[in-house]
Design an enzyme around this catalytic site. Structure first.
Site, PDB file in Angstrom:
ATOM      1  N   ASP A  61      25.819  57.459  69.544  1.00  0.00           N
ATOM      2  CA  ASP A  61      25.146  56.203  69.844  1.00  0.00           C
ATOM      3  C   ASP A  61      23.734  56.581  70.217  1.00  0.00           C
ATOM      4  OD1 ASP A  61      25.616  53.366  69.793  1.00  0.00           O
ATOM      5  OD2 ASP A  61      25.002  53.381  71.879  1.00  0.00           O
ATOM      6  N   SER A  89      31.029  56.188  61.802  1.00  0.00           N
ATOM      7  CA  SER A  89      29.866  55.511  61.218  1.00  0.00           C
ATOM      8  C   SER A  89      30.037  55.469  59.714  1.00  0.00           C
ATOM      9  CB  SER A  89      28.590  56.292  61.564  1.00  0.00           C
ATOM     10  OG  SER A  89      27.485  55.774  60.846  1.00  0.00           O
ATOM     11  N   ASN A  90      29.416  54.473  59.085  1.00  0.00           N
ATOM     12  CA  ASN A  90      29.356  54.464  57.625  1.00  0.00           C
ATOM     13  C   ASN A  90      27.901  54.580  57.167  1.00  0.00           C
ATOM     14  OD1 ASN A  90      32.100  54.268  56.943  1.00  0.00           O
ATOM     15  ND2 ASN A  90      32.116  52.114  57.530  1.00  0.00           N
ATOM     16  N   GLU A 105      33.777  46.972  68.076  1.00  0.00           N
ATOM     17  CA  GLU A 105      32.671  46.237  68.690  1.00  0.00           C
ATOM     18  C   GLU A 105      32.016  47.130  69.745  1.00  0.00           C
ATOM     19  OE1 GLU A 105      31.975  41.673  69.946  1.00  0.00           O
ATOM     20  OE2 GLU A 105      33.430  42.361  68.476  1.00  0.00           O
ATOM     21  N   ASP A 127      11.494  55.155  62.935  1.00  0.00           N
ATOM     22  CA  ASP A 127      10.722  56.365  62.620  1.00  0.00           C
ATOM     23  C   ASP A 127       9.247  56.099  62.287  1.00  0.00           C
ATOM     24  OD1 ASP A 127      12.821  58.031  63.169  1.00  0.00           O
ATOM     25  OD2 ASP A 127      13.421  58.342  61.093  1.00  0.00           O
ATOM     26  N   LYS A 145      12.497  67.097  60.881  1.00  0.00           N
ATOM     27  CA  LYS A 145      13.137  66.150  61.800  1.00  0.00           C
ATOM     28  C   LYS A 145      14.412  66.752  62.387  1.00  0.00           C
ATOM     29  CE  LYS A 145      14.892  61.473  62.188  1.00  0.00           C
ATOM     30  NZ  LYS A 145      15.451  60.314  61.503  1.00  0.00           N
TER      31      LYS A 145
END
Length: 200
Positions: A70, A9-10, A41, A157, A177
């Site tokens: 994910d 992830s970025n 993808e 959120d 959180k």
């Protein structure tokens, strides 16, 4: 010795959240951007498929252990939507606001049925050919609000009501959180499994 793991992830906020939690295991989290690789993808129809696909791809491209998450929001009244399409619910380049607005519009038909949950699946590949990746998941149950509340967090959120704190997820501090969320639960399981793996 600090172990390096590449996060598939970025997303800066995700990287920060994961770095904080994994620092205790002496793990340094590197974003994909360090390696100049494109995101794969996400062709899976489930959180599990997408997490596996991303982690395997990044492990292959970097030659390092890779962790992918994910996650998304599933609303009971919408048959689990937005689900795996949470980030692009209102279209490919949708902003959080666009997605939240689309969700509010969809919920107009369901004034009484507000139950929803956030789901997070983590996949960890020690290397691209890892036959037994570590898979963890976490679920956070709550309800969808009628309008956004709070300025913290990201994604859905502001619309997610957390029964434990009687606030929206966006009204929680990052510390709160990180003890309640779907990602926190999946990461707690990951820490246990990875700790056990390190000591086996």
């Amino acid at each position: 010795m600090t172990q390096k793991i590449v996060l598939a992830s970025n997303n800066q906020r995700k990287i920060k959240e994961l770095s904080r939690i994994l620092a205790e295991l002496d793990i340094e989290v590197l974003p994909m951007s360090h390696f100049d690789i494109e995101s794969p993808e996400e062709t899976g129809t489930t959180f599990v498929e997408n997490a596996i696909l991303k982690a395997r791809y990044v492990a292959e491209k970097t030659g390092l252990p890779a962790l992918a998450d994910d996650s998304g929001l599933s609303v009971d009244a919408l048959n689990g939507a937005p689900g795996v399409y949470s980030a692009r619910y209102a279209g490919e380049n949708a902003t959080d606001e666009d997605n939240n607005q689309k969700l509010l519009d969809a919920m107009v038909q369901h004034p009484e049925e507000r139950a929803a949950h956030f789901h997070c699946v983590l996949a960890f590949f020690r290397h691209a050919e890892d036959p037994t990746p570590i898979i963890c998941d976490g679920v956070w149950h709550g309800e969808i609000l009628q309008e956004p509340l709070g300025d913290n967090g990201f994604g859905y959120d502001p619309l997610f009501w957390a029964p434990e704190t009687q606030t929206s997820s966006a009204q929680l501090t990052p510390e709160q959180k990180n003890t309640l969320s779907h990602r926190a639960k999946a990461l707690a399981e990951f820490k246990l499994k990875l700790g056990a793996y390190h000591h086996s």
